[in-house]
Design a protein around this motif. Structure first.
Motif, PDB file in Angstrom:
ATOM      1  N   LEU A  32      49.786  17.063  17.362  1.00  0.00           N
ATOM      2  CA  LEU A  32      49.718  16.122  16.178  1.00  0.00           C
ATOM      3  C   LEU A  32      48.772  15.247  16.338  1.00  0.00           C
ATOM      4  CD1 LEU A  32      53.557  14.971  16.463  1.00  0.00           C
ATOM      5  CD2 LEU A  32      52.573  16.429  14.767  1.00  0.00           C
ATOM      6  N   THR A  33      48.247  14.483  15.350  1.00  0.00           N
ATOM      7  CA  THR A  33      47.158  13.631  15.462  1.00  0.00           C
ATOM      8  C   THR A  33      47.510  12.303  15.544  1.00  0.00           C
ATOM      9  OG1 THR A  33      47.069  13.069  12.912  1.00  0.00           O
ATOM     10  CG2 THR A  33      46.085  15.251  13.664  1.00  0.00           C
ATOM     11  N   PRO A  34      46.611  11.358  15.527  1.00  0.00           N
ATOM     12  CA  PRO A  34      46.738  10.102  16.010  1.00  0.00           C
ATOM     13  C   PRO A  34      47.545   9.379  14.662  1.00  0.00           C
ATOM     14  CG  PRO A  34      44.814  10.345  16.793  1.00  0.00           C
ATOM     15  CD  PRO A  34      45.089  11.520  16.158  1.00  0.00           C
ATOM     16  N   LYS A  35      47.269   9.941  13.601  1.00  0.00           N
ATOM     17  CA  LYS A  35      47.875   9.394  12.272  1.00  0.00           C
ATOM     18  C   LYS A  35      49.220   9.778  11.782  1.00  0.00           C
ATOM     19  CE  LYS A  35      44.297   6.705  11.363  1.00  0.00           C
ATOM     20  NZ  LYS A  35      44.394   5.449  11.909  1.00  0.00           N
ATOM     21  N   ASP A  36      49.665  11.068  12.482  1.00  0.00           N
ATOM     22  CA  ASP A  36      51.072  11.276  12.576  1.00  0.00           C
ATOM     23  C   ASP A  36      51.961  10.466  13.011  1.00  0.00           C
ATOM     24  OD1 ASP A  36      50.481  13.858  11.195  1.00  0.00           O
ATOM     25  OD2 ASP A  36      49.966  14.925  13.377  1.00  0.00           O
ATOM     26  N   LEU A  37      53.351  10.630  12.699  1.00  0.00           N
ATOM     27  CA  LEU A  37      54.253   9.678  13.151  1.00  0.00           C
ATOM     28  C   LEU A  37      54.948   9.749  14.482  1.00  0.00           C
ATOM     29  CD1 LEU A  37      56.464   9.565   9.880  1.00  0.00           C
ATOM     30  CD2 LEU A  37      54.765   7.909  10.766  1.00  0.00           C
ATOM     31  N   ALA A  38      55.374   8.828  15.111  1.00  0.00           N
ATOM     32  CA  ALA A  38      55.909   8.682  16.628  1.00  0.00           C
ATOM     33  C   ALA A  38      57.182   8.114  15.953  1.00  0.00           C
ATOM     34  CB  ALA A  38      55.370   8.016  17.674  1.00  0.00           C
ATOM     35  N   CYS A  39      58.450   8.372  16.468  1.00  0.00           N
ATOM     36  CA  CYS A  39      59.548   7.679  16.052  1.00  0.00           C
ATOM     37  C   CYS A  39      60.804   8.049  16.952  1.00  0.00           C
ATOM     38  CB  CYS A  39      60.252   7.775  14.593  1.00  0.00           C
ATOM     39  SG  CYS A  39      60.277   9.506  14.235  1.00  0.00           S
ATOM     40  N   GLY A  40      61.941   7.437  16.965  1.00  0.00           N
ATOM     41  CA  GLY A  40      63.137   7.636  17.818  1.00  0.00           C
ATOM     42  C   GLY A  40      63.928   8.314  16.730  1.00  0.00           C
ATOM     43  N   ILE A  41      65.347   8.202  16.980  1.00  0.00           N
ATOM     44  CA  ILE A  41      66.356   8.841  16.098  1.00  0.00           C
ATOM     45  C   ILE A  41      66.566   8.268  14.836  1.00  0.00           C
ATOM     46  CG2 ILE A  41      68.137   7.505  17.174  1.00  0.00           C
ATOM     47  CD1 ILE A  41      69.750  10.211  17.022  1.00  0.00           C
ATOM     48  N   ASP A  42      66.261   6.875  14.713  1.00  0.00           N
ATOM     49  CA  ASP A  42      66.527   5.990  13.540  1.00  0.00           C
ATOM     50  C   ASP A  42      65.227   6.610  12.369  1.00  0.00           C
ATOM     51  OD1 ASP A  42      64.676   4.923  15.212  1.00  0.00           O
ATOM     52  OD2 ASP A  42      65.873   2.983  15.010  1.00  0.00           O
ATOM     53  N   GLY A  43      64.170   6.585  13.029  1.00  0.00           N
ATOM     54  CA  GLY A  43      62.828   6.885  12.094  1.00  0.00           C
ATOM     55  C   GLY A  43      62.998   8.117  12.076  1.00  0.00           C
ATOM     56  N   TYR A  44      63.404   9.116  12.826  1.00  0.00           N
ATOM     57  CA  TYR A  44      63.403  10.568  12.327  1.00  0.00           C
ATOM     58  C   TYR A  44      64.389  10.809  11.117  1.00  0.00           C
ATOM     59  CZ  TYR A  44      63.045  15.574  12.627  1.00  0.00           C
ATOM     60  OH  TYR A  44      62.714  16.904  12.555  1.00  0.00           O
ATOM     61  N   ALA A  45      65.371   9.883  11.272  1.00  0.00           N
ATOM     62  CA  ALA A  45      66.502  10.163  10.116  1.00  0.00           C
ATOM     63  C   ALA A  45      65.684   9.920   9.028  1.00  0.00           C
ATOM     64  CB  ALA A  45      67.680   9.197  10.125  1.00  0.00           C
ATOM     65  N   LEU A  46      64.852   8.702   8.822  1.00  0.00           N
ATOM     66  CA  LEU A  46      64.171   8.250   7.553  1.00  0.00           C
ATOM     67  C   LEU A  46      63.215   9.423   7.227  1.00  0.00           C
ATOM     68  CD1 LEU A  46      63.687   4.444   7.971  1.00  0.00           C
ATOM     69  CD2 LEU A  46      65.777   5.611   6.978  1.00  0.00           C
ATOM     70  N   PHE A  47      62.645   9.887   8.218  1.00  0.00           N
ATOM     71  CA  PHE A  47      61.493  10.927   8.063  1.00  0.00           C
ATOM     72  C   PHE A  47      61.970  11.962   7.411  1.00  0.00           C
ATOM     73  CE2 PHE A  47      59.646  14.911   9.702  1.00  0.00           C
ATOM     74  CZ  PHE A  47      58.157  14.656   9.243  1.00  0.00           C
ATOM     75  N   LEU A  48      63.323  12.581   7.665  1.00  0.00           N
ATOM     76  CA  LEU A  48      63.882  13.883   7.116  1.00  0.00           C
ATOM     77  C   LEU A  48      64.374  13.413   5.669  1.00  0.00           C
ATOM     78  CD1 LEU A  48      66.097  15.277  10.088  1.00  0.00           C
ATOM     79  CD2 LEU A  48      64.059  16.248   8.819  1.00  0.00           C
ATOM     80  N   PHE A  49      65.021  12.171   5.390  1.00  0.00           N
ATOM     81  CA  PHE A  49      65.745  11.845   4.206  1.00  0.00           C
ATOM     82  C   PHE A  49      65.036  11.181   3.187  1.00  0.00           C
ATOM     83  CE2 PHE A  49      68.852  13.153   7.457  1.00  0.00           C
ATOM     84  CZ  PHE A  49      69.055  14.390   6.975  1.00  0.00           C
ATOM     85  N   THR A  50      63.937  10.275   3.422  1.00  0.00           N
ATOM     86  CA  THR A  50      63.356   9.274   2.672  1.00  0.00           C
ATOM     87  C   THR A  50      62.128   9.396   2.396  1.00  0.00           C
ATOM     88  OG1 THR A  50      64.575   7.592   4.018  1.00  0.00           O
ATOM     89  CG2 THR A  50      62.924   6.654   2.463  1.00  0.00           C
ATOM     90  N   ASN A  51      61.840   9.806   1.014  1.00  0.00           N
ATOM     91  CA  ASN A  51      60.423  10.259   0.390  1.00  0.00           C
ATOM     92  C   ASN A  51      60.199   9.283  -0.770  1.00  0.00           C
ATOM     93  OD1 ASN A  51      58.062  11.564  -0.264  1.00  0.00           O
ATOM     94  ND2 ASN A  51      59.073  13.143  -1.001  1.00  0.00           N
ATOM     95  N   PRO A  52      59.217   8.343  -0.970  1.00  0.00           N
ATOM     96  CA  PRO A  52      58.023   8.389   0.445  1.00  0.00           C
ATOM     97  C   PRO A  52      58.693   7.499   1.595  1.00  0.00           C
ATOM     98  CG  PRO A  52      57.639   6.863  -1.152  1.00  0.00           C
ATOM     99  CD  PRO A  52      58.734   7.632  -1.694  1.00  0.00           C
ATOM    100  N   LEU A  53      58.205   8.035   2.815  1.00  0.00           N
ATOM    101  CA  LEU A  53      58.631   7.234   3.968  1.00  0.00           C
ATOM    102  C   LEU A  53      57.837   5.963   3.885  1.00  0.00           C
ATOM    103  CD1 LEU A  53      60.101   7.286   6.582  1.00  0.00           C
ATOM    104  CD2 LEU A  53      57.888   8.516   7.435  1.00  0.00           C
ATOM    105  N   VAL A  54      58.465   4.976   4.224  1.00  0.00           N
ATOM    106  CA  VAL A  54      57.723   3.400   4.231  1.00  0.00           C
ATOM    107  C   VAL A  54      57.578   2.975   5.876  1.00  0.00           C
ATOM    108  CG1 VAL A  54      57.768   1.122   3.585  1.00  0.00           C
ATOM    109  CG2 VAL A  54      58.552   2.647   2.212  1.00  0.00           C
ATOM    110  N   LEU A  55      56.317   2.870   6.507  1.00  0.00           N
ATOM    111  CA  LEU A  55      56.113   2.158   7.513  1.00  0.00           C
ATOM    112  C   LEU A  55      56.498   0.917   7.431  1.00  0.00           C
ATOM    113  CD1 LEU A  55      53.172   4.317   8.937  1.00  0.00           C
ATOM    114  CD2 LEU A  55      55.602   4.206   9.851  1.00  0.00           C
ATOM    115  N   TYR A  56      57.430   0.185   8.274  1.00  0.00           N
ATOM    116  CA  TYR A  56      57.629  -1.265   7.997  1.00  0.00           C
ATOM    117  C   TYR A  56      56.262  -2.090   8.925  1.00  0.00           C
ATOM    118  CZ  TYR A  56      61.875   0.323   6.520  1.00  0.00           C
ATOM    119  OH  TYR A  56      63.122   0.494   5.779  1.00  0.00           O
ATOM    120  N   SER A  57      56.375  -3.131   8.542  1.00  0.00           N
ATOM    121  CA  SER A  57      55.143  -4.043   9.268  1.00  0.00           C
ATOM    122  C   SER A  57      54.855  -3.595  10.641  1.00  0.00           C
ATOM    123  CB  SER A  57      55.389  -5.483   8.967  1.00  0.00           C
ATOM    124  OG  SER A  57      56.475  -5.800   9.802  1.00  0.00           O
TER     125      SER A  57
END
Length: 152
Positions: A65-90
């Protein structure tokens, strides 16, 4: 008006998909169980949680992966799979409200009841999660939720 989220609103299909994707290693992200949703660059940067840095680095290197790819835990991964577009919070490392928004959104997409004001649902309860758990360990927690059990 949004439906009240309780055990009857659980989205079993999404939970099963989440578990299956975790079982194969959470493709597409640097997975670190309790890490907030961020870029890898933020997740290993100077303001990052020291406990998240090495697992994120290992995942980044293993998956190419690249520095601009996502890092996340279980909650963020749920959003990665099911939310489009994905919003990065502040900035999740400086803004506790951002993490609350993330967990609330994860509960929403999975149909999980918000049973705890700080962590939304026991699946996202960082203090009781096993430190440095793999995506496969996280998939077992999701499967336990599907079976009506405590995740951890």
């Amino acid at each position: 008006m949004k439906p009240k989220r309780d055990a009857t609103n659980v989205n079993h299909a999404r939970l099963k998909t989440l578990a299956q994707n975790l079982e194969i290693g959470a493709p597409g992200v640097a997975f670190c169980l309790g890490a907030p949703l961020s870029t890898i660059e933020q997740g290993i940067g100077p303001d990052a949680d020291p406990f998240d840095i090495e697992p994120i680095r290992l995942e980044r290197d293993k998956k190419g992966l690249t520095p601009k790819d996502l890092a996340c835990g279980i909650d963020g991964y749920a959003l990665f799979l099911f939310t489009n577009p994905l919003v990065l919070y502040s900035d999740p490392f400086c803004d506790p409200f951002a993490q609350e928004q993330l967990i609330s959104a994860a509960c929403e997409v999975l149909g999980l009841p918000c049973t705890n004001s700080d962590f939304g649902h026991p699946l996202f309860n960082a203090p009781i999660m096993p430190f440095d758990a793999s995506p496969q360990i996280a998939s077992l927690a999701v499967r336990r939720v599907l079976d009506g059990q405590d995740p951890w």
